[in-house]
Design a protein around this motif. Sequence first.
Motif, short mmCIF file in Angstrom:
data_model
loop_
_atom_site.label_atom_id
_atom_site.label_comp_id
_atom_site.label_asym_id
_atom_site.label_seq_id
_atom_site.Cartn_x
_atom_site.Cartn_y
_atom_site.Cartn_z
N ASN A 88 -14.13 -1.63 -10.91
CA ASN A 88 -14.49 -0.65 -9.89
C ASN A 88 -15.43 -1.25 -8.85
O ASN A 88 -15.34 -0.92 -7.66
CB ASN A 88 -15.12 0.58 -10.54
CG ASN A 88 -14.07 1.57 -11.03
OD1 ASN A 88 -13.58 2.39 -10.28
ND2 ASN A 88 -13.72 1.46 -12.30
N ASN A 92 -14.58 -1.42 -4.88
CA ASN A 92 -15.46 -0.80 -3.90
C ASN A 92 -16.19 -1.82 -3.02
O ASN A 92 -16.90 -1.43 -2.09
CB ASN A 92 -16.49 0.09 -4.61
CG ASN A 92 -15.86 1.31 -5.24
OD1 ASN A 92 -14.98 1.93 -4.65
ND2 ASN A 92 -16.28 1.65 -6.44
N PHE A 114 -6.26 2.32 -12.51
CA PHE A 114 -6.85 3.46 -11.81
C PHE A 114 -7.64 3.08 -10.54
O PHE A 114 -7.53 3.79 -9.53
CB PHE A 114 -7.74 4.26 -12.75
CG PHE A 114 -7.00 4.94 -13.87
CD1 PHE A 114 -5.69 5.37 -13.70
CD2 PHE A 114 -7.60 5.15 -15.10
CE1 PHE A 114 -5.00 5.99 -14.73
CE2 PHE A 114 -6.93 5.77 -16.13
CZ PHE A 114 -5.62 6.19 -15.95
N PRO A 115 -8.43 2.01 -10.52
CA PRO A 115 -9.17 1.69 -9.29
C PRO A 115 -8.24 1.44 -8.10
O PRO A 115 -8.59 1.74 -6.96
CB PRO A 115 -9.96 0.43 -9.65
CG PRO A 115 -10.13 0.50 -11.12
CD PRO A 115 -8.84 1.09 -11.62
N VAL A 117 -4.95 2.62 -7.92
CA VAL A 117 -4.21 3.86 -7.63
C VAL A 117 -4.99 4.76 -6.69
O VAL A 117 -4.44 5.37 -5.77
CB VAL A 117 -3.88 4.59 -8.95
CG1 VAL A 117 -3.37 6.00 -8.68
CG2 VAL A 117 -2.85 3.80 -9.75
N THR A 118 -6.31 4.85 -6.90
CA THR A 118 -7.13 5.72 -6.05
C THR A 118 -7.23 5.21 -4.61
O THR A 118 -7.57 5.98 -3.71
CB THR A 118 -8.54 5.87 -6.62
OG1 THR A 118 -9.18 4.59 -6.68
CG2 THR A 118 -8.50 6.47 -8.01
N GLN A 120 -4.85 4.52 -2.73
CA GLN A 120 -3.73 5.00 -1.92
C GLN A 120 -4.17 6.02 -0.89
O GLN A 120 -3.59 6.11 0.20
CB GLN A 120 -2.64 5.58 -2.83
CG GLN A 120 -1.98 4.55 -3.71
CD GLN A 120 -0.94 5.16 -4.62
OE1 GLN A 120 0.27 5.08 -4.39
NE2 GLN A 120 -1.42 5.79 -5.69
N LYS A 121 -5.22 6.79 -1.20
CA LYS A 121 -5.70 7.78 -0.24
C LYS A 121 -6.36 7.12 0.97
O LYS A 121 -6.61 7.78 1.98
CB LYS A 121 -6.69 8.74 -0.91
CG LYS A 121 -7.95 8.09 -1.45
CD LYS A 121 -8.80 9.10 -2.20
CE LYS A 121 -10.06 8.45 -2.77
NZ LYS A 121 -10.87 9.41 -3.57
N ARG A 122 -6.60 5.80 0.86
CA ARG A 122 -7.16 5.04 1.98
C ARG A 122 -6.08 4.23 2.69
O ARG A 122 -6.38 3.35 3.50
CB ARG A 122 -8.28 4.12 1.50
CG ARG A 122 -9.45 4.88 0.89
CD ARG A 122 -10.46 4.00 0.21
NE ARG A 122 -11.10 3.06 1.11
CZ ARG A 122 -12.07 2.22 0.74
NH1 ARG A 122 -12.50 2.22 -0.52
NH2 ARG A 122 -12.61 1.40 1.62
#
Length: 390
Positions: A88, A92, A114-115, A117-118, A120-122
């Motif tokens: 993570n 980040n 998961f890090p 996959v998240t 994608q909103k960016r």
Amino acid sequence: MTATVSINAISNAQHWEGKSYLNTAAEGLPLLSAVDAVQEYLFDKTHGEPGRVQFWHRYERAKELAGELFSVDADQIALISSTTEALNTIANSIDWRPGDEVVFTSSEFPSNIFPWVTLQKRGVKLRIVHPGADGVSVDELLEQINERTRLVTVSQVSYATGQRIDPAPIWRRVKDTETLLCVDATQAAARVPIDGQMADFTVASAFKWMNSIHGAAVMSVSRRVLAQDVVGPAGWLSTENCFADDRLEAFHPRGDAQRFQAGMPNFDSIYSLAAALEFHTPDAVAARAKTMAPLVSSLRASLVEMGLTPLVPESEASQAGIVPFAYNGSAEMKKQLAERGIFVQGDDRRIRAALHWYNTEEDVQRYLGALRELIDESQLPTAPLAGSRR
């Protein structure tokens, strides 16, 4: 498990007499020296602030030893709490742009999924490589890399299949580009040799194959990342000077890998880690890996003879310590094996055995004998899982 001079290096070794512990990939057995080191930490803690001298001494020693295990300099080592935190932190720390891409495999542990996959909103796109009949293809991973690839992340040893991947071809492909390479070595470190020089980030938790405790993990950082404007978490430990005159206006990250550590280290875990790394020297790891290789291959071959479907490839070069097979009744099988004093992992419709330096031929034969009995009794199917790609 037969008590030997080697197994006596494990804390509470007598508990495992007559049993087979084959689940290091989930939870390693702690070294006696690692447990004793925690007691040393507690003693030093009773000295209050002056005890910090010893805290930082062990901290520097752990970095030095981790650097040796990871084949990098000590200043390239960050000591964090877990692999998940490391991944993570990496996710980040990168200045992602819409259209950037991340390449990884579907057989990664969720912490290495998961890090990304998240993101994608960016506007970040995912390119996912699935294992085939012979596991993950490095060639297919290389094919997914293009000018928009910002990061490739892959496990050196898969928690799910046990496949061992050499990161070197991927590193050769990306090292002169803007693409970063992250290697999750949690299922490799202290079991087989690893090389932090073959990646921008190499991360591994200490509570599995390193035989330490929870709360410490190692992350190595490449020189090229340290030379870039890649900034980790902002904290008193990650800055050049936490009392800088301009601290109300600017944050100045450290030039070494400690820039990825925000605050007070987990010193109890670091004491344990330093002790464990005294045991897991690079030469010792390489020697044990060579000694254990025939036992791993033999276990796989025995599973095939029983009509089971091993998930780890047949090639010895693609093996480390994990030997799983597909089995629909895995949860019940795990429970029944435990009742016989044999401890494996049994989630996700897989039975996973993990062989470390304290495991013997006797452990493996006890496991195989119990498997034969239970499979004959259960009449459960042993064929590959329906719809499974691996």
